[in-house]
Design a protein around this motif. Structure first.
Motif, PDB file in Angstrom:
ATOM      1  N   SER A 231      39.817 -47.625   0.205  1.00  0.00           N
ATOM      2  CA  SER A 231      38.999 -46.456  -0.139  1.00  0.00           C
ATOM      3  C   SER A 231      39.407 -45.241   0.689  1.00  0.00           C
ATOM      4  O   SER A 231      40.248 -45.329   1.595  1.00  0.00           O
ATOM      5  CB  SER A 231      37.526 -46.772   0.107  1.00  0.00           C
ATOM      6  N   ARG A 232      38.801 -44.107   0.383  1.00  0.00           N
ATOM      7  CA  ARG A 232      39.067 -42.899   1.160  1.00  0.00           C
ATOM      8  C   ARG A 232      38.639 -43.086   2.617  1.00  0.00           C
ATOM      9  O   ARG A 232      39.305 -42.604   3.538  1.00  0.00           O
ATOM     10  CB  ARG A 232      38.341 -41.696   0.543  1.00  0.00           C
ATOM     11  N   SER A 233      37.512 -43.770   2.829  1.00  0.00           N
ATOM     12  CA  SER A 233      37.064 -44.004   4.211  1.00  0.00           C
ATOM     13  C   SER A 233      38.062 -44.883   4.954  1.00  0.00           C
ATOM     14  O   SER A 233      38.332 -44.671   6.144  1.00  0.00           O
ATOM     15  CB  SER A 233      35.672 -44.651   4.227  1.00  0.00           C
ATOM     16  N   ASP A 234      38.659 -45.879   4.263  1.00  0.00           N
ATOM     17  CA  ASP A 234      39.706 -46.702   4.873  1.00  0.00           C
ATOM     18  C   ASP A 234      40.909 -45.839   5.246  1.00  0.00           C
ATOM     19  O   ASP A 234      41.508 -46.001   6.315  1.00  0.00           O
ATOM     20  CB  ASP A 234      40.155 -47.811   3.909  1.00  0.00           C
ATOM     21  N   GLY A 235      41.289 -44.935   4.336  1.00  0.00           N
ATOM     22  CA  GLY A 235      42.413 -44.039   4.598  1.00  0.00           C
ATOM     23  C   GLY A 235      42.168 -43.164   5.807  1.00  0.00           C
ATOM     24  O   GLY A 235      43.069 -42.956   6.643  1.00  0.00           O
TER      25      GLY A 235
ATOM     26  N   ILE B 123      43.962 -39.444  -0.413  1.00  0.00           N
ATOM     27  CA  ILE B 123      44.151 -38.657  -1.642  1.00  0.00           C
ATOM     28  C   ILE B 123      43.493 -39.351  -2.829  1.00  0.00           C
ATOM     29  O   ILE B 123      42.718 -38.751  -3.574  1.00  0.00           O
ATOM     30  CB  ILE B 123      45.650 -38.443  -1.919  1.00  0.00           C
ATOM     31  N   VAL B 124      43.834 -40.618  -3.030  1.00  0.00           N
ATOM     32  CA  VAL B 124      43.319 -41.399  -4.159  1.00  0.00           C
ATOM     33  C   VAL B 124      42.999 -42.815  -3.682  1.00  0.00           C
ATOM     34  O   VAL B 124      43.867 -43.469  -3.105  1.00  0.00           O
ATOM     35  CB  VAL B 124      44.365 -41.479  -5.307  1.00  0.00           C
ATOM     36  N   PRO B 125      41.767 -43.306  -3.888  1.00  0.00           N
ATOM     37  CA  PRO B 125      41.474 -44.709  -3.552  1.00  0.00           C
ATOM     38  C   PRO B 125      42.445 -45.643  -4.281  1.00  0.00           C
ATOM     39  O   PRO B 125      42.738 -45.452  -5.460  1.00  0.00           O
ATOM     40  CB  PRO B 125      40.036 -44.896  -4.051  1.00  0.00           C
ATOM     41  N   LEU B 126      42.943 -46.647  -3.563  1.00  0.00           N
ATOM     42  CA  LEU B 126      44.008 -47.491  -4.098  1.00  0.00           C
ATOM     43  C   LEU B 126      43.476 -48.872  -4.483  1.00  0.00           C
ATOM     44  O   LEU B 126      42.992 -49.623  -3.627  1.00  0.00           O
ATOM     45  CB  LEU B 126      45.118 -47.653  -3.047  1.00  0.00           C
ATOM     46  N   ASP B 127      43.556 -49.192  -5.783  1.00  0.00           N
ATOM     47  CA  ASP B 127      43.237 -50.549  -6.226  1.00  0.00           C
ATOM     48  C   ASP B 127      44.356 -51.484  -5.784  1.00  0.00           C
ATOM     49  O   ASP B 127      45.530 -51.198  -6.014  1.00  0.00           O
ATOM     50  CB  ASP B 127      43.101 -50.599  -7.754  1.00  0.00           C
ATOM     51  N   ILE B 128      43.965 -52.605  -5.160  1.00  0.00           N
ATOM     52  CA  ILE B 128      44.956 -53.527  -4.622  1.00  0.00           C
ATOM     53  C   ILE B 128      45.159 -54.707  -5.566  1.00  0.00           C
ATOM     54  O   ILE B 128      44.214 -55.429  -5.882  1.00  0.00           O
ATOM     55  CB  ILE B 128      44.532 -54.048  -3.229  1.00  0.00           C
ATOM     56  N   ASN B 129      46.401 -54.862  -6.018  1.00  0.00           N
ATOM     57  CA  ASN B 129      46.777 -56.008  -6.833  1.00  0.00           C
ATOM     58  C   ASN B 129      46.601 -57.288  -6.000  1.00  0.00           C
ATOM     59  O   ASN B 129      47.056 -57.341  -4.854  1.00  0.00           O
ATOM     60  CB  ASN B 129      48.250 -55.846  -7.238  1.00  0.00           C
ATOM     61  N   PRO B 130      45.942 -58.329  -6.526  1.00  0.00           N
ATOM     62  CA  PRO B 130      45.783 -59.580  -5.763  1.00  0.00           C
ATOM     63  C   PRO B 130      47.106 -60.128  -5.229  1.00  0.00           C
ATOM     64  O   PRO B 130      47.147 -60.734  -4.152  1.00  0.00           O
ATOM     65  CB  PRO B 130      45.146 -60.532  -6.783  1.00  0.00           C
ATOM     66  N   SER B 131      48.192 -59.907  -5.969  1.00  0.00           N
ATOM     67  CA  SER B 131      49.508 -60.387  -5.520  1.00  0.00           C
ATOM     68  C   SER B 131      49.970 -59.687  -4.245  1.00  0.00           C
ATOM     69  O   SER B 131      50.812 -60.219  -3.496  1.00  0.00           O
ATOM     70  CB  SER B 131      50.554 -60.172  -6.616  1.00  0.00           C
TER      71      SER B 131
ATOM     72  N   ALA C 287      48.767 -52.961  13.107  1.00  0.00           N
ATOM     73  CA  ALA C 287      48.712 -52.124  11.901  1.00  0.00           C
ATOM     74  C   ALA C 287      48.766 -52.985  10.648  1.00  0.00           C
ATOM     75  O   ALA C 287      48.038 -52.758   9.675  1.00  0.00           O
ATOM     76  CB  ALA C 287      49.863 -51.120  11.918  1.00  0.00           C
ATOM     77  N   GLY C 288      49.642 -54.002  10.666  1.00  0.00           N
ATOM     78  CA  GLY C 288      49.728 -54.914   9.530  1.00  0.00           C
ATOM     79  C   GLY C 288      48.437 -55.683   9.311  1.00  0.00           C
ATOM     80  O   GLY C 288      47.992 -55.876   8.172  1.00  0.00           O
ATOM     81  N   ILE C 289      47.806 -56.113  10.412  1.00  0.00           N
ATOM     82  CA  ILE C 289      46.532 -56.831  10.307  1.00  0.00           C
ATOM     83  C   ILE C 289      45.431 -55.909   9.783  1.00  0.00           C
ATOM     84  O   ILE C 289      44.576 -56.335   8.993  1.00  0.00           O
ATOM     85  CB  ILE C 289      46.147 -57.433  11.680  1.00  0.00           C
ATOM     86  N   CYS C 290      45.463 -54.647  10.184  1.00  0.00           N
ATOM     87  CA  CYS C 290      44.486 -53.657   9.684  1.00  0.00           C
ATOM     88  C   CYS C 290      44.540 -53.553   8.164  1.00  0.00           C
ATOM     89  O   CYS C 290      43.500 -53.489   7.496  1.00  0.00           O
ATOM     90  CB  CYS C 290      44.762 -52.281  10.292  1.00  0.00           C
ATOM     91  N   VAL C 291      45.761 -53.531   7.617  1.00  0.00           N
ATOM     92  CA  VAL C 291      45.912 -53.443   6.164  1.00  0.00           C
ATOM     93  C   VAL C 291      45.293 -54.670   5.508  1.00  0.00           C
ATOM     94  O   VAL C 291      44.610 -54.573   4.479  1.00  0.00           O
ATOM     95  CB  VAL C 291      47.394 -53.312   5.766  1.00  0.00           C
ATOM     96  N   LEU C 292      45.515 -55.845   6.096  1.00  0.00           N
ATOM     97  CA  LEU C 292      44.946 -57.070   5.544  1.00  0.00           C
ATOM     98  C   LEU C 292      43.425 -57.008   5.523  1.00  0.00           C
ATOM     99  O   LEU C 292      42.785 -57.390   4.540  1.00  0.00           O
ATOM    100  CB  LEU C 292      45.407 -58.284   6.357  1.00  0.00           C
TER     101      LEU C 292
END
Length: 317
Positions: free
Chosen positions: A133-137, A261-269, A111-116
């Motif tokens: 994105s929504r498709s990722d969600g 619900i809402v596509p999430l912008d990912i902070n580079p950090s 699951a952690g690798i999926c997020v990466l």
């Protein structure tokens, strides 16, 4: 500042009270309607313990605090492994069942690798920014559905006749407590998000750091309480199973719902936080397969706890 801290603490109290009240009332109602204990445990109780993270993330996502959304999920997972398992293992060495060893711990790591993977659009696709994105969600929610079916199959094969203790509420009282529990969740979630954003602005920390520390620890209090109680009763497998299951829930279900619900912008950090989450899962996997038997020893718990302290110190500094 003081008012916001009090509102934050009040939000945690309302959130946890709401989750517990909702679980007790919904479990009582389901039992009264003849729903098997196995289904109650794997749905109502499991969803109820993840309700704090879910409600906070829904409010954060809809209010545009996307850094807090991912921060809460990753922070909860990192605290679950390094903090909760660290404390639990120091109290008593944690043994692990075969299913947890071979399936659930690796699945938590996956699951952690999926997020990466889904958060690495710049590296993998050459995109302008990283986005869940929504498709990722939806993909994460499909993984969650597979995990839920797996749990039902394992539970049925392991003893479907085991009874689960539930409150004996009348139908009217159960419905009233369900409404009260939902109100507590909504009120608490709203208070936490708004006060956490205000606190972040006042003390100069980012929403990401607040989400990774204060908010994630607060929403993980039910898991902490459950694990400590289980260890004190020598039900050590419950402690580790509770944490691993919660981590899978957090990523596949809570992050899946948030991204849908809402596509999430990912902070580079946040890529660093994702890497720490994977490292924590990998460390758990290694510890379980080293030493005598399938155990997390006291010294390994100390390593977890020191690792968490070092991570939080790095974030604040």
């Amino acid at each position: 500042m003081l008012i916001n801290i009090l509102l934050l603490l009040g939000g945690f109290v309302a959130l946890i009270f709401g989750a517990n009240t909702l679980v007790d009332a919904a479990s009582s109602l389901a039992s009264r309607w003849g729903v098997p204990s196995i289904v109650i445990g794997l749905t109502i109780v499991a969803f109820g313990t993840s309700a704090p993270e879910l409600v906070v993330n829904v409010f954060a996502a809809t209010s545009g605090s996307t850094d807090m959304v991912l921060g809460n999920v990753l922070g909860s997972n990192i605290f679950n492994v390094l903090g909760i398992l660290g404390i639990s293992a120091l109290l008593f060495p944690l043994s692990v069942k075969t299913n947890t060893t071979w399936i659930e711990i690796p699945l938590s790591l996956l699951a952690g690798i999926c997020v990466l993977v889904i958060a690495s659009d710049i590296f993998l696709d050459g995109s302008a920014g990283n986005l869940i994105s929504r498709s990722d969600g939806i993909i994460l929610l499909l993984f969650f559905l597979i995990f839920l079916v797996y749990n039902l199959v394992v539970a049925k094969s392991g003893g479907a006749d085991e009874e689960m203790e539930t409150k004996n509420y009348s139908t009217g009282k159960a419905v009233m407590f369900i409404i009260l529990g939902l109100a507590g969740l909504v009120l608490g979630g709203r208070l936490i998000v708004t006060s956490a954003v205000e606190i972040a602005e006042v003390i100069g920390l980012s929403e990401r750091v607040i989400g990774l520390t204060v908010v994630s620890i607060g929403t993980s209090l039910p898991e902490l309480a459950t694990s400590i109680i289980a260890v004190r009763k020598k039900n050590v497998d419950i402690a580790i199973g509770n944490v691993v299951g919660s981590n899978i829930f957090n990523i596949f279900f809570i992050l899946g719902v948030s991204g849908t619900i809402v596509p999430l912008d990912i902070n580079p950090s946040s890529i660093f936080d994702i890497a720490v989450n994977i490292l924590a899962g990998l460390l758990l996997f290694i510890f379980v397969f080293t030493g005598r038997g399938r155990k997390v020893e006291r010294w390994e718990g100390a390593v977890f706890l020191l690792g968490y302290i070092a991570y939080v110190t790095y974030l604040i500094m």
